[in-house]
Design a protein around this motif. Structure first.
Motif, PDB file in Angstrom:
ATOM      1  N   VAL A 260       0.867  -1.180   0.000  1.00  0.00           N
ATOM      2  CA  VAL A 260       0.000   0.000   0.000  1.00  0.00           C
ATOM      3  C   VAL A 260       0.902   1.227   0.000  1.00  0.00           C
ATOM      4  O   VAL A 260       1.841   1.306   0.776  1.00  0.00           O
TER       5      VAL A 260
ATOM      6  N   TRP B  95       0.573   5.528   2.734  1.00  0.00           N
ATOM      7  CA  TRP B  95      -0.340   5.333   3.852  1.00  0.00           C
ATOM      8  C   TRP B  95      -0.045   6.395   4.911  1.00  0.00           C
ATOM      9  O   TRP B  95       1.101   6.590   5.301  1.00  0.00           O
TER      10      TRP B  95
ATOM     11  N   THR C 106       3.825  10.012   5.246  1.00  0.00           N
ATOM     12  CA  THR C 106       3.227   8.858   4.576  1.00  0.00           C
ATOM     13  C   THR C 106       4.290   7.783   4.415  1.00  0.00           C
ATOM     14  O   THR C 106       5.486   8.085   4.290  1.00  0.00           O
TER      15      THR C 106
ATOM     16  N   ALA D 111       0.583   2.953  12.004  1.00  0.00           N
ATOM     17  CA  ALA D 111       0.138   3.047  10.608  1.00  0.00           C
ATOM     18  C   ALA D 111       0.047   1.662   9.983  1.00  0.00           C
ATOM     19  O   ALA D 111      -0.918   1.361   9.265  1.00  0.00           O
TER      20      ALA D 111
ATOM     21  N   ALA E  90      -3.348   0.010   8.513  1.00  0.00           N
ATOM     22  CA  ALA E  90      -3.426  -0.438   7.117  1.00  0.00           C
ATOM     23  C   ALA E  90      -3.791  -1.920   7.043  1.00  0.00           C
ATOM     24  O   ALA E  90      -4.642  -2.316   6.247  1.00  0.00           O
TER      25      ALA E  90
END
Length: 113
Positions: free
Chosen positions: A10, A13, A32, A96, A100
């Motif tokens: 991903v 994120w 991110t 995070a 996710a």
């Protein structure tokens, strides 16, 4: 259709790094991370090896991280090694990753019905 895959990348994120400052105040910074989401077995194995091994496997890029002067810090093995020594970074990165992996951030911004 839900597709069962072993590992999935991903990109970008969101993560929030929280830093303690004077007088009990907290300063936050939005970054991110590009994350590889692992299957449960690999996650458990790497978790037992500690932060450096885990984050080396799951973090593949970042944005919003700078050096002491505020200049953008490129993502590479050396800078990742330095970042995982910082407890504020590791707390934000792990949070995070878990968001996710569990799809939490994607749903928290949906309008209420």
């Amino acid at each position: 259709m839900f597709k069962l895959t072993k590992n999935r990348l991903v990109k970008a994120w969101p993560a929030t790094v929280s830093l303690a400052t004077d007088n009990g105040e907290i300063q936050t910074h939005e970054i991110t991370l590009d994350l590889v989401l692992l299957d449960t077995g690999e996650f458990n194995d790497l978790s037992r090896q500690g932060d450096p091994a885990f984050f080396k496997k799951v973090i593949k890029g970042w944005d919003g991280i700078g050096d002491e002067n505020g200049d953008p810090l490129p993502f590479n093995t050396k800078t990742l090694k330095a970042a995982v020594q910082n407890p504020a970074f590791t707390a934000a990165a792990l949070s995070a990753y878990m968001d996710a992996a569990q799809g939490r951030a994607a749903t928290k911004n949906l309008p209420r019905q």
